[in-house]
Structures are given as structure tokens and as C-alpha cells.
Design a protein around this motif. Sequence first.
Motif, PDB file in Angstrom:
ATOM      1  N   LEU A 148       0.804  -1.228   0.000  1.00 28.91           N
ATOM      2  CA  LEU A 148       0.000   0.000   0.000  1.00 28.91           C
ATOM      3  C   LEU A 148       0.834   1.275   0.000  1.00 28.91           C
ATOM      4  O   LEU A 148       0.423   2.292  -0.559  1.00 28.91           O
ATOM      5  CB  LEU A 148      -0.949  -0.016   1.199  1.00 28.91           C
ATOM      6  CG  LEU A 148      -1.959   1.130   1.296  1.00 28.91           C
ATOM      7  CD1 LEU A 148      -2.843   1.191   0.051  1.00 28.91           C
ATOM      8  CD2 LEU A 148      -2.820   0.985   2.557  1.00 28.91           C
ATOM      9  N   ASP A 149       2.006   1.240   0.597  1.00 29.19           N
ATOM     10  CA  ASP A 149       2.858   2.437   0.635  1.00 29.19           C
ATOM     11  C   ASP A 149       3.151   2.982  -0.759  1.00 29.19           C
ATOM     12  O   ASP A 149       3.341   4.191  -0.939  1.00 29.19           O
ATOM     13  CB  ASP A 149       4.176   2.119   1.357  1.00 29.19           C
ATOM     14  CG  ASP A 149       5.089   3.328   1.463  1.00 29.19           C
ATOM     15  OD1 ASP A 149       4.926   4.109   2.424  1.00 29.19           O
ATOM     16  OD2 ASP A 149       5.954   3.498   0.570  1.00 29.19           O
ATOM     17  N   ASP A 150       3.171   2.113  -1.755  1.00 29.93           N
ATOM     18  CA  ASP A 150       3.559   2.540  -3.105  1.00 29.93           C
ATOM     19  C   ASP A 150       2.492   3.340  -3.835  1.00 29.93           C
ATOM     20  O   ASP A 150       2.726   3.776  -4.974  1.00 29.93           O
ATOM     21  CB  ASP A 150       3.977   1.330  -3.940  1.00 29.93           C
ATOM     22  CG  ASP A 150       5.377   0.857  -3.576  1.00 29.93           C
ATOM     23  OD1 ASP A 150       6.272   1.717  -3.460  1.00 29.93           O
ATOM     24  OD2 ASP A 150       5.572  -0.351  -3.409  1.00 29.93           O
ATOM     25  N   ILE A 151       1.362   3.614  -3.188  1.00 31.28           N
ATOM     26  CA  ILE A 151       0.423   4.566  -3.795  1.00 31.28           C
ATOM     27  C   ILE A 151       1.018   5.969  -3.810  1.00 31.28           C
ATOM     28  O   ILE A 151       0.490   6.860  -4.483  1.00 31.28           O
ATOM     29  CB  ILE A 151      -0.947   4.589  -3.093  1.00 31.28           C
ATOM     30  CG1 ILE A 151      -0.820   5.090  -1.648  1.00 31.28           C
ATOM     31  CG2 ILE A 151      -1.604   3.223  -3.164  1.00 31.28           C
ATOM     32  CD1 ILE A 151      -2.150   5.395  -0.990  1.00 31.28           C
ATOM     33  N   ARG A 152       2.125   6.181  -3.090  1.00 35.98           N
ATOM     34  CA  ARG A 152       2.779   7.493  -3.090  1.00 35.98           C
ATOM     35  C   ARG A 152       3.069   7.989  -4.498  1.00 35.98           C
ATOM     36  O   ARG A 152       3.002   9.187  -4.773  1.00 35.98           O
ATOM     37  CB  ARG A 152       4.086   7.434  -2.294  1.00 35.98           C
ATOM     38  CG  ARG A 152       3.881   7.278  -0.796  1.00 35.98           C
ATOM     39  CD  ARG A 152       5.202   7.284  -0.070  1.00 35.98           C
ATOM     40  NE  ARG A 152       6.025   6.134  -0.420  1.00 35.98           N
ATOM     41  CZ  ARG A 152       7.357   6.165  -0.543  1.00 35.98           C
ATOM     42  NH1 ARG A 152       8.023   7.293  -0.381  1.00 35.98           N
ATOM     43  NH2 ARG A 152       8.016   5.052  -0.837  1.00 35.98           N
TER      44      ARG A 152
ATOM     45  N   GLU B  93      -0.563  -1.270  10.686  1.00 36.64           N
ATOM     46  CA  GLU B  93       0.519  -1.668   9.779  1.00 36.64           C
ATOM     47  C   GLU B  93       1.241  -0.464   9.198  1.00 36.64           C
ATOM     48  O   GLU B  93       2.458  -0.479   9.006  1.00 36.64           O
ATOM     49  CB  GLU B  93      -0.057  -2.525   8.646  1.00 36.64           C
ATOM     50  CG  GLU B  93       0.985  -3.143   7.745  1.00 36.64           C
ATOM     51  CD  GLU B  93       1.783  -4.230   8.429  1.00 36.64           C
ATOM     52  OE1 GLU B  93       2.947  -4.432   8.032  1.00 36.64           O
ATOM     53  OE2 GLU B  93       1.254  -4.872   9.369  1.00 36.64           O
ATOM     54  N   PHE B  94       0.478   0.580   8.910  1.00 31.48           N
ATOM     55  CA  PHE B  94       1.051   1.797   8.315  1.00 31.48           C
ATOM     56  C   PHE B  94       0.825   2.973   9.260  1.00 31.48           C
ATOM     57  O   PHE B  94       0.319   4.027   8.877  1.00 31.48           O
ATOM     58  CB  PHE B  94       0.415   2.056   6.950  1.00 31.48           C
ATOM     59  CG  PHE B  94       0.615   0.939   5.964  1.00 31.48           C
ATOM     60  CD1 PHE B  94       1.771   0.850   5.205  1.00 31.48           C
ATOM     61  CD2 PHE B  94      -0.342  -0.056   5.811  1.00 31.48           C
ATOM     62  CE1 PHE B  94       1.976  -0.188   4.314  1.00 31.48           C
ATOM     63  CE2 PHE B  94      -0.158  -1.098   4.909  1.00 31.48           C
ATOM     64  CZ  PHE B  94       1.006  -1.166   4.164  1.00 31.48           C
ATOM     65  N   ALA B  95       1.266   2.789  10.511  1.00 30.67           N
ATOM     66  CA  ALA B  95       0.985   3.781  11.557  1.00 30.67           C
ATOM     67  C   ALA B  95       1.525   5.159  11.204  1.00 30.67           C
ATOM     68  O   ALA B  95       0.912   6.175  11.552  1.00 30.67           O
ATOM     69  CB  ALA B  95       1.585   3.295  12.879  1.00 30.67           C
TER      70      ALA B  95
ATOM     71  N   TYR C 132       4.881  12.974   8.340  1.00 30.42           N
ATOM     72  CA  TYR C 132       6.206  13.063   7.746  1.00 30.42           C
ATOM     73  C   TYR C 132       6.075  13.358   6.254  1.00 30.42           C
ATOM     74  O   TYR C 132       5.210  12.791   5.588  1.00 30.42           O
ATOM     75  CB  TYR C 132       6.970  11.758   7.959  1.00 30.42           C
ATOM     76  CG  TYR C 132       8.438  11.854   7.657  1.00 30.42           C
ATOM     77  CD1 TYR C 132       9.332  12.327   8.607  1.00 30.42           C
ATOM     78  CD2 TYR C 132       8.936  11.493   6.407  1.00 30.42           C
ATOM     79  CE1 TYR C 132      10.677  12.430   8.337  1.00 30.42           C
ATOM     80  CE2 TYR C 132      10.284  11.596   6.112  1.00 30.42           C
ATOM     81  CZ  TYR C 132      11.153  12.070   7.082  1.00 30.42           C
ATOM     82  OH  TYR C 132      12.484  12.191   6.794  1.00 30.42           O
ATOM     83  N   PRO C 133       6.928  14.250   5.705  1.00 28.12           N
ATOM     84  CA  PRO C 133       6.806  14.579   4.273  1.00 28.12           C
ATOM     85  C   PRO C 133       6.942  13.351   3.383  1.00 28.12           C
ATOM     86  O   PRO C 133       7.800  12.498   3.605  1.00 28.12           O
ATOM     87  CB  PRO C 133       7.985  15.543   4.052  1.00 28.12           C
ATOM     88  CG  PRO C 133       8.279  16.108   5.397  1.00 28.12           C
ATOM     89  CD  PRO C 133       7.990  15.009   6.376  1.00 28.12           C
ATOM     90  N   GLY C 134       6.069  13.230   2.392  1.00 27.51           N
ATOM     91  CA  GLY C 134       6.160  12.161   1.415  1.00 27.51           C
ATOM     92  C   GLY C 134       5.418  10.890   1.767  1.00 27.51           C
ATOM     93  O   GLY C 134       5.473   9.918   1.004  1.00 27.51           O
ATOM     94  N   ILE C 135       4.708  10.852   2.897  1.00 28.44           N
ATOM     95  CA  ILE C 135       3.962   9.644   3.238  1.00 28.44           C
ATOM     96  C   ILE C 135       2.783   9.466   2.287  1.00 28.44           C
ATOM     97  O   ILE C 135       2.332  10.429   1.658  1.00 28.44           O
ATOM     98  CB  ILE C 135       3.456   9.679   4.694  1.00 28.44           C
ATOM     99  CG1 ILE C 135       2.489  10.860   4.898  1.00 28.44           C
ATOM    100  CG2 ILE C 135       4.619   9.734   5.662  1.00 28.44           C
ATOM    101  CD1 ILE C 135       1.827  10.855   6.256  1.00 28.44           C
ATOM    102  N   PRO C 136       2.269   8.255   2.164  1.00 33.69           N
ATOM    103  CA  PRO C 136       1.131   8.034   1.275  1.00 33.69           C
ATOM    104  C   PRO C 136      -0.085   8.861   1.709  1.00 33.69           C
ATOM    105  O   PRO C 136      -0.355   9.023   2.903  1.00 33.69           O
ATOM    106  CB  PRO C 136       0.841   6.531   1.429  1.00 33.69           C
ATOM    107  CG  PRO C 136       2.102   5.942   1.947  1.00 33.69           C
ATOM    108  CD  PRO C 136       2.738   6.999   2.783  1.00 33.69           C
TER     109      PRO C 136
END
Length: 254
Positions: free
Chosen positions: A84-88, A113-115, A123-127
Motif C-alpha cells: 500500500l505504501d507505493d500509492i505514493r 501496519e502503516f501507523a 512526515y513529508p512524502g507519506i502516502p
Amino acid sequence: MVKLTFLGTGTSQGVPIIACKCPVCLSDNKKDKRLRTSVLIHVDNQNIVIDSGPDFRYQMLRAGVENISAILFTHEHKDHTAGLDDIRAFNWVNKTAVNIYAEKRVQDSLKKEFAYVFAEFKYPGIPQMNLIEVTNHAFRINGTTIQPIRAMHLKLPVYGYRIGDLAYITDANYISPGEMEKLKGIKILVVNALRKEKHISHYNLSEALDLVNELKPEKAYFTHISHQMGFYDDVQAELPENVYLAYDELTIEV
């Protein structure tokens, strides 16, 4: 028209499995190479992804996907959520958050999981994502009606989804009679079939065939396949003429 592309058709470890020397894992047939299970559905001029497992980044690159309207989650297991992080990348290119559809239990799991995504300090750049709760009622995504189908993965409730005449169900081994009613009249059924031997939490091949016989779709495609199923060519030759083993990058239309 609904177009479905199989982004991945493998079980939780994919095929080949790391360090496995079985004949299927060593096969040079492209149809025996399976990333973790996920699909891309193109409908009403939008792209909808079901599940974003560990191979999500590569699946998006391989399929040439440049935008998505939503991700639907079937359940919270890692092989369905880990990417899921890669939706960035979509956030950056399309300058918008991605809508994430999941039932509350799955949302709670994603928040753990993605706290860092949901922390007070962003934080800058998070999804960037919008969580939207799925219940056992039909909902719409930009005009497209989605009907959730409740199934059981041993004791874990999961959701499959019906879009028009197509239904997608994975990681299931039981569907109640009431939920089966929602599947009546489908033309295309996609359902998990892990292997030939019985399994505690997935349909095996014969159970998946029984489901096909009960629902009588025009065509059925089996996914979430393990190396224990056997070679693609051998298994496909054993199946009825309207039933197919899915494989990565296969595209179907209804």
C-alpha cells in the motif's frame, strides 16, 4: 464493459517460492510464474485495483498503470496489503489522495501496519489516502456500482466484490446461501482455487468447480494458485471448457 487484468494469481508466497526446487517452481513456462493475487478492473473510464500485496509496485509498472481511482481490500492479510505504501507514486503524479475501500476491521489493521501514515506528525512524502468504510451493502465509485460479497476465510470474514456481471472472490472457503443470492446471474466468476488437496481456509480445485457448477457462470477463472496445484498446462487440460486457470497479465472482458 468491464475489463479485468490479473496482476497476480499466486498464493501468499507467490510462485516460484523462495528456495523451492519443486518442478513447478523450476518451470520455464511463463504461466507458471505467479505474483501475489491482485486484479485491475477498468470500468466506466476508471481503474480500480483489488488488493495491493507485496508485488504492487512491480504489478503497476508491468501493467503500465498511470492512475487509479480506488483500491478495494478483501481482507487484511499481508499478501493483500503490504504494497500500500507505493500509492505514493500516484499521489505525486496525479496530485491527489487515493480512495481506499475496506471494512472497519481491515481499516484498523491498516492503521497499525502503516501507523506513520496516520500519525499526528505527518512526515513529508507519506502516502495520501482516504479511508472509506465498506459494509455489506452496495456502494458506488464514480458511478460504478460495487456489491460486496461476504465470504469466510476459515473463521475470518472477507469480502469479494461484484461489478456488473463479474464477481471476484479470493481467500475464501465458504459463502453462505444468502450471499450466494448476490452472485446469481453473473457471467464471469473469478474465485480462488489453491491446490487439488483440501485446505483449511481456501477452496481447493474440486470445491471451486462445485461453486462454478452451482452458479453456472458463462466462464470461470481460478486464481490464488499455489505451486502444489501443478503445471498450468496439465491442470488446464483437465478443466471443463468454460473454466480456466488464470495467469499473470491475462485480460478478460465482460
